[in-house]
Each structure stands twice: as structure tokens, then as C-alpha cells.
Design a protein around this motif. Structure first.
Motif, PDB file in Angstrom:
ATOM      1  N   PHE A  48     -60.724 -31.442   0.805  1.00 27.65           N
ATOM      2  CA  PHE A  48     -61.266 -30.089   0.718  1.00 27.65           C
ATOM      3  C   PHE A  48     -62.555 -29.888   1.510  1.00 27.65           C
ATOM      4  N   GLY A  49     -63.343 -30.957   1.679  1.00 28.28           N
ATOM      5  CA  GLY A  49     -64.653 -30.804   2.290  1.00 28.28           C
ATOM      6  C   GLY A  49     -64.718 -31.104   3.779  1.00 28.28           C
ATOM      7  N   LEU A  50     -64.046 -32.175   4.208  1.00 24.41           N
ATOM      8  CA  LEU A  50     -64.144 -32.567   5.612  1.00 24.41           C
ATOM      9  C   LEU A  50     -63.665 -31.480   6.580  1.00 24.41           C
ATOM     10  N   PRO A  51     -62.577 -30.749   6.275  1.00 20.62           N
ATOM     11  CA  PRO A  51     -62.139 -29.717   7.229  1.00 20.62           C
ATOM     12  C   PRO A  51     -63.162 -28.609   7.466  1.00 20.62           C
ATOM     13  N   VAL A  52     -64.097 -28.407   6.506  1.00 30.66           N
ATOM     14  CA  VAL A  52     -65.073 -27.312   6.658  1.00 30.66           C
ATOM     15  C   VAL A  52     -66.500 -27.850   6.759  1.00 30.66           C
ATOM     16  N   ALA A  53     -66.644 -29.171   6.905  1.00 32.11           N
ATOM     17  CA  ALA A  53     -67.982 -29.771   6.885  1.00 32.11           C
ATOM     18  C   ALA A  53     -68.859 -29.272   8.019  1.00 32.11           C
ATOM     19  N   LEU A  55     -68.897 -26.208   9.294  1.00 31.29           N
ATOM     20  CA  LEU A  55     -69.105 -24.761   9.246  1.00 31.29           C
ATOM     21  C   LEU A  55     -70.437 -24.414   8.568  1.00 31.29           C
ATOM     22  N   THR A  56     -70.868 -23.190   8.800  1.00 28.43           N
ATOM     23  CA  THR A  56     -72.084 -22.694   8.155  1.00 28.43           C
ATOM     24  C   THR A  56     -71.822 -21.309   7.585  1.00 28.43           C
ATOM     25  N   PHE A  57     -72.552 -20.973   6.517  1.00 29.23           N
ATOM     26  CA  PHE A  57     -72.481 -19.631   5.962  1.00 29.23           C
ATOM     27  C   PHE A  57     -73.246 -18.661   6.863  1.00 29.23           C
ATOM     28  N   ALA A  58     -73.118 -17.386   6.559  1.00 26.30           N
ATOM     29  CA  ALA A  58     -73.800 -16.366   7.364  1.00 26.30           C
ATOM     30  C   ALA A  58     -75.319 -16.526   7.332  1.00 26.30           C
ATOM     31  N   ALA A  65     -72.362 -29.155   3.001  1.00 28.11           N
ATOM     32  CA  ALA A  65     -73.286 -29.549   1.936  1.00 28.11           C
ATOM     33  C   ALA A  65     -72.959 -28.827   0.632  1.00 28.11           C
ATOM     34  N   HIS A  66     -72.559 -27.564   0.739  1.00 35.45           N
ATOM     35  CA  HIS A  66     -72.192 -26.780  -0.441  1.00 35.45           C
ATOM     36  C   HIS A  66     -70.993 -27.415  -1.156  1.00 35.45           C
ATOM     37  N   VAL A  67     -69.978 -27.781  -0.387  1.00 33.72           N
ATOM     38  CA  VAL A  67     -68.786 -28.399  -0.973  1.00 33.72           C
ATOM     39  C   VAL A  67     -69.119 -29.795  -1.505  1.00 33.72           C
ATOM     40  N   LEU A  68     -69.990 -30.503  -0.798  1.00 37.68           N
ATOM     41  CA  LEU A  68     -70.388 -31.831  -1.247  1.00 37.68           C
ATOM     42  C   LEU A  68     -71.098 -31.758  -2.596  1.00 37.68           C
ATOM     43  N   ALA A  69     -71.965 -30.765  -2.771  1.00 39.22           N
ATOM     44  CA  ALA A  69     -72.647 -30.585  -4.051  1.00 39.22           C
ATOM     45  C   ALA A  69     -71.651 -30.221  -5.148  1.00 39.22           C
ATOM     46  N   ALA A  70     -70.640 -29.418  -4.799  1.00 37.89           N
ATOM     47  CA  ALA A  70     -69.618 -29.044  -5.783  1.00 37.89           C
ATOM     48  C   ALA A  70     -68.859 -30.271  -6.280  1.00 37.89           C
ATOM     49  N   PHE A  71     -68.466 -31.143  -5.360  1.00 32.00           N
ATOM     50  CA  PHE A  71     -67.742 -32.336  -5.775  1.00 32.00           C
ATOM     51  C   PHE A  71     -68.671 -33.366  -6.407  1.00 32.00           C
ATOM     52  N   GLY A  72     -69.966 -33.266  -6.103  1.00 31.79           N
ATOM     53  CA  GLY A  72     -70.931 -34.081  -6.840  1.00 31.79           C
ATOM     54  C   GLY A  72     -70.965 -33.687  -8.304  1.00 31.79           C
ATOM     55  N   ALA A  73     -70.934 -32.374  -8.567  1.00 27.00           N
ATOM     56  CA  ALA A  73     -70.872 -31.898  -9.947  1.00 27.00           C
ATOM     57  C   ALA A  73     -69.588 -32.359 -10.619  1.00 27.00           C
ATOM     58  N   TYR A  74     -68.480 -32.262  -9.884  1.00 29.23           N
ATOM     59  CA  TYR A  74     -67.208 -32.742 -10.433  1.00 29.23           C
ATOM     60  C   TYR A  74     -67.286 -34.234 -10.756  1.00 29.23           C
ATOM     61  N   VAL A 134     -72.285 -37.680   4.527  1.00 28.96           N
ATOM     62  CA  VAL A 134     -73.239 -37.788   5.637  1.00 28.96           C
ATOM     63  C   VAL A 134     -72.639 -38.554   6.815  1.00 28.96           C
ATOM     64  N   LEU A 135     -72.036 -39.703   6.528  1.00 26.41           N
ATOM     65  CA  LEU A 135     -71.535 -40.564   7.602  1.00 26.41           C
ATOM     66  C   LEU A 135     -70.236 -40.069   8.209  1.00 26.41           C
ATOM     67  N   VAL A 136     -69.307 -39.600   7.368  1.00 28.30           N
ATOM     68  CA  VAL A 136     -67.997 -39.187   7.862  1.00 28.30           C
ATOM     69  C   VAL A 136     -67.957 -37.694   8.166  1.00 28.30           C
ATOM     70  N   GLY A 137     -68.553 -36.897   7.277  1.00 28.70           N
ATOM     71  CA  GLY A 137     -68.520 -35.452   7.470  1.00 28.70           C
ATOM     72  C   GLY A 137     -69.630 -34.913   8.343  1.00 28.70           C
ATOM     73  N   GLY A 138     -70.638 -35.731   8.612  1.00 29.25           N
ATOM     74  CA  GLY A 138     -71.750 -35.275   9.438  1.00 29.25           C
ATOM     75  C   GLY A 138     -72.626 -34.233   8.767  1.00 29.25           C
ATOM     76  N   VAL A 139     -72.622 -34.201   7.432  1.00 31.71           N
ATOM     77  CA  VAL A 139     -73.438 -33.237   6.695  1.00 31.71           C
ATOM     78  C   VAL A 139     -74.890 -33.699   6.722  1.00 31.71           C
ATOM     79  N   ARG A 140     -75.773 -32.799   7.063  1.00 29.81           N
ATOM     80  CA  ARG A 140     -77.183 -33.154   7.195  1.00 29.81           C
ATOM     81  C   ARG A 140     -78.046 -32.302   6.273  1.00 29.81           C
ATOM     82  N   GLN A 141     -78.818 -32.980   5.450  1.00 30.38           N
ATOM     83  CA  GLN A 141     -79.815 -32.352   4.593  1.00 30.38           C
ATOM     84  C   GLN A 141     -80.976 -33.328   4.456  1.00 30.38           C
ATOM     85  N   PRO A 142     -82.201 -32.830   4.251  1.00 29.76           N
ATOM     86  CA  PRO A 142     -83.324 -33.750   4.028  1.00 29.76           C
ATOM     87  C   PRO A 142     -83.073 -34.623   2.793  1.00 29.76           C
ATOM     88  N   PRO A 143     -83.546 -35.874   2.804  1.00 27.79           N
ATOM     89  CA  PRO A 143     -83.353 -36.747   1.637  1.00 27.79           C
ATOM     90  C   PRO A 143     -83.861 -36.131   0.338  1.00 27.79           C
TER      91      PRO A 143
END
Length: 262
Positions: A48-53, A55-58, A65-74, A134-143
Motif C-alpha cells: 500500500f505504501g511503496l507505490p505512493v511513497a 508522491l506529495t500532498f497539495a 510518510a503519511h502512509v508509513l505513520a498509518a502502518f506504524g499505528a497499525y 526510508v531505505l526502500v521507499g525513499g521516505v525522508r523526514q528529520p529524525p
């Protein structure tokens, strides 16, 4: 002149550390639990996350990162529900609760050891998921952002610990896994953890703000700068659900005590 001698009592911290280590060893010897806790969130994010990793919102926020946080909650919630729900049900069936009554281990230490074990597994599951993103999806956020997401999810997991206990004391080892899945998976889907709430049916969209998983995810999304409800509102909802699930767990526990010990 008479004196009474009391048996030495081990320090609570030492008992808690050893009991937590014992709980961790028990869980590590159950491959199915470890696989579900650690691998399933990563697998879901791959689908669910890698195909949209990329992309950015408006507003410029990262969809990945949004999807990653969602699956973190899961991931954190599932560890708590399944660890306590299925684990407690299995221990009841094996009469481990009866064995513990014959030991000097305080019940509070046994309970805290289970909670710490759940937090350890949840932390490892969350760390693996973030590293994968981070490594596979290339999602970048400050630590600091990832640390905030993780802290909020771990601190806000109390309702799911209580829900796990309610399931574990209400159902046996055969029924508990099915009940845990029937409860937690629909909650996750209906709260927008697997797909945006806007894409869900209208009835589900109207139901989502009443669910604990919805407010739990809001905590993580808020740390990413998403336009969510206030953190205080999320915490109030989660506190209310904690009280509700604890009440159900205590009722089931007392029913179990009356049945076994009269």
C-alpha cells in the motif's frame, strides 16, 4: 522476648527485569507471533505504501510518510491486541495463572512485565517499518519527526493493551485469535490506516471519528504536520476508550476468578 523473622523479598526492579526477560523469551519462541508482529506491517507497507511513497500532498507533505505513520499505528496497536489477547488466553488455557498464584511474584510485576514486553516488540516493529520506508521507499523526514511519531504511538497504545486483556480474559485460546482479527482489522480499515478515509463508503466515513484507531492515527499524522484534530482531543478519546476497555477486561477477569476460585 519474641521476634518474628520475615523472609527476604527481592527488589521489585529486579523481579520486573527478570520477569520481562522471561516474557521476551516466551514470545521469541513463538515464531508466528514474531512474524506477525515484525513482518506483517512491512509487508502491508510494501503493498500500500511503496507505490505512493514518492508522491506529495497539495500542501507539500509526503504521502509516503503519511502512509508509513498509518502502518506504524497499525503495527503498534496490533502488537498490543494480539500479544495480550492471544497470550493471556493461551496462558489461561495452560493454567499458568494458577501456577503464578503459588509463587511469590506480585501480580502487578507480572502485569507490568507483559506491558514492557509489548512495548519492546512494538518498538522493534515500528523501527523496522520506518527503516524499510526510508531505505526502500525513499521516505525522508528529520529524525526528530520519526522520534515524535514513535513516542506518540507507544504512549497512546494503552487502549489496545486494555482491549487485548479484555479479549484474552473473555475468550479461550481457540477463539481469541479470531476475535482479535475480527475486532482490530475492521477498526484499522475503517479508520483510514489502509486507505484514505475519503475513499471509504459514506457510512464508514461517518463512523470513523468514533473509533479508537482513528484518533490513534491522528496522533501520528499530527507529528507529520497534517491538518488533524488537536492532540489533546485525540488523547481524551484514547483515555475514554482505555477506561472502557479496562472496564470490560476487569469484568472478564473477575468472572474468570469466580469461576476458578469461587
Amino acid at each position: 522476648m519474641s521476634s518474628t523473622a520475615s523472609a527476604p523479598v527481592a527488589p521489585v526492579a529486579r523481579m520486573l527485569a527478570r520477569q520481562t526477560l522471561a516474557e521476551l523469551r516466551i514470545r521469541s519462541r513463538i515464531p508466528a507471533f514474531s512474524a506477525v508482529s515484525l513482518a506483517l506491517p512491512v509487508l502491508f507497507y510494501s503493498f500500500f505504501g511503496l507505490p505512493v511513497a514518492h508522491l506529495t500532498f497539495a500542501d507539500g507533505r509526503s504521502v509516503g510518510a503519511h502512509v508509513l505513520a498509518a502502518f506504524g499505528a497499525y503495527a503498534v496497536g496490533s502488537v498490543m491486541v494480539y500479544a495480550f489477547g492471544i497470550g493471556v488466553a493461551t496462558e489461561r488455557a495452560m493454567r499458568i495463572d494458577l501456577l503464578l498464584r503459588a509463587t511469590p511474584l506480585p501480580p502487578a510485576v507480572h502485569l507490568l512485565a507483559k506491558i514492557f514486553t509489548g512495548l519492546v516488540y512494538a518498538s522493534v516493529s515500528l523501527a523496522l517499518l520506518i527503516v524499510f520506508g526510508v531505505l526502500v521507499g525513499g521516505v525522508r523526514q528529520p529524525p526528530a519527526v520519526w522520534l515524535s511519531v514513535a513516542t506518540r504511538l507507544l504512549a497512546g497504545s494503552l487502549p489496545f493493551i486494555a482491549l487485548g486483556f479484555a479479549i484474552g480474559y473473555r475468550y479461550g485460546p481457540n477463539a481469541a485469535p479470531a476475535v482479535a482479527n475480527l475486532v482490530y482489522l475492521p477498526l484499522s480499515f475503517a479508520s483510514g490506516l489502509f486507505m484514505p478515509i475519503e475513499q471509504l463508503p459514506p457510512v464508514v466515513r461517518g463512523l470513523a471519528p468514533w473509533l479508537p484507531t482513528y484518533h490513534y492515527a491522528q496522533l501520528a499524522w499530527n507529528a507529520l504536520g497534517a491538518p488533524t484534530e488537536a492532540v489533546g482531543a485525540s488523547l481524551l478519546w484514547l483515555a475514554g476508550y482505555t477506561a472502557l476497555f479496562l472496564t470490560l477486561a476487569l469484568r472478564a477477569y473477575r468472572r474468570e476468578e469466580e469461576r476458578k476460585f469461587g
